[in-house]
Design an enzyme around this catalytic site. Structure first.
Site, PDB file in Angstrom:
ATOM      1  N   CYS A  92       0.840  -1.197   0.000  1.00  0.00           N
ATOM      2  CA  CYS A  92       0.000   0.000   0.000  1.00  0.00           C
ATOM      3  C   CYS A  92       0.880   1.253   0.000  1.00  0.00           C
ATOM      4  O   CYS A  92       1.425   1.644   1.034  1.00  0.00           O
ATOM      5  CB  CYS A  92      -0.930   0.023   1.206  1.00  0.00           C
ATOM      6  SG  CYS A  92      -1.994   1.490   1.226  1.00  0.00           S
ATOM      7  N   CYS A 144      -0.232   4.133   2.419  1.00  0.00           N
ATOM      8  CA  CYS A 144       0.115   3.889   3.818  1.00  0.00           C
ATOM      9  C   CYS A 144       1.628   3.974   4.035  1.00  0.00           C
ATOM     10  O   CYS A 144       2.082   4.486   5.058  1.00  0.00           O
ATOM     11  CB  CYS A 144      -0.432   2.542   4.281  1.00  0.00           C
ATOM     12  SG  CYS A 144      -2.245   2.511   4.385  1.00  0.00           S
TER      13      CYS A 144
END
Length: 180
Positions: free
Chosen positions: A131, A134
């Site tokens: 991700c 993130c």
């Protein structure tokens, strides 16, 4: 399962992985709680029962119950966030980014362990889960807190080694099953 048994399960086709794992286990560049919490959070993120068990046994000898819980919480909350925020980041329709996530993630604000450790563990798990949003968010917090780039790189390197160990072990099990 002892960590040595886990190392023994890494097949010869993944000799580099076995050597990297051995090197990682002897690397003391991170303080104990940071290192062992990182190992456990990453092991949980691999979803490999063998890897989780070995690293949980190892971590239990070195970490408080709160740190074990914090490492598992980092892996759990990032499993959720990494799916959601990866979708928001990758979706062509940017409207999703303006919508409230409506996901409970109170543990991020109160992880029960050192916040920098929790952020580092979350970053490493986010790297395993792929991700980018993130990764950027956690890296920004860590940089803002003065965490050295080499520490961040070490955490992600350890995540890569633990993930590759899980892949090698699971792939070897599949090869044995299909050849029987």
């Amino acid at each position: 399962m002892l960590i040595e048994q886990l190392q023994d399960r890494i097949p010869d086709f993944a000799k580099d992985v076995r050597l990297n794992l051995s090197s990682m286990l002897s690397d003391e560049s991170l303080v104990e709680q940071t290192r062992y919490g990182l190992f456990l959070a990453c092991a949980v993120a691999t979803r490999s029962p063998a890897v989780m068990l070995a690293f949980e046994e190892l971590a239990a000898k070195k970490l408080s119950l709160a740190a074990v819980s914090g490492a598992k919480a980092a892996a759990s909350v990032m499993a959720m966030n990494n799916v959601y925020y990866r979708f928001v980041h990758l979706a062509s329709n940017k409207e999703y980014g303006a919508m409230p996530a409506r996901l409970r993630m109170n543990v991020i604000g109160s992880p029960g362990v050192d916040r920098i450790d929790f952020e580092l563990w979350s970053l490493a798990v986010s790297a395993i889960n792929g991700c980018g949003a993130c990764i950027d968010a956690h890296e920004k917090v860590l940089q803002g807190a003065g965490v050295a780039g080499v520490t961040i790189q070490t955490a992600v390197r350890f995540a890569a080694i633990i993930q590759s160990s899980a892949v090698a072990i699971e792939a070897n099990g599949v090869a044995r099953v299909t050849s029987e």
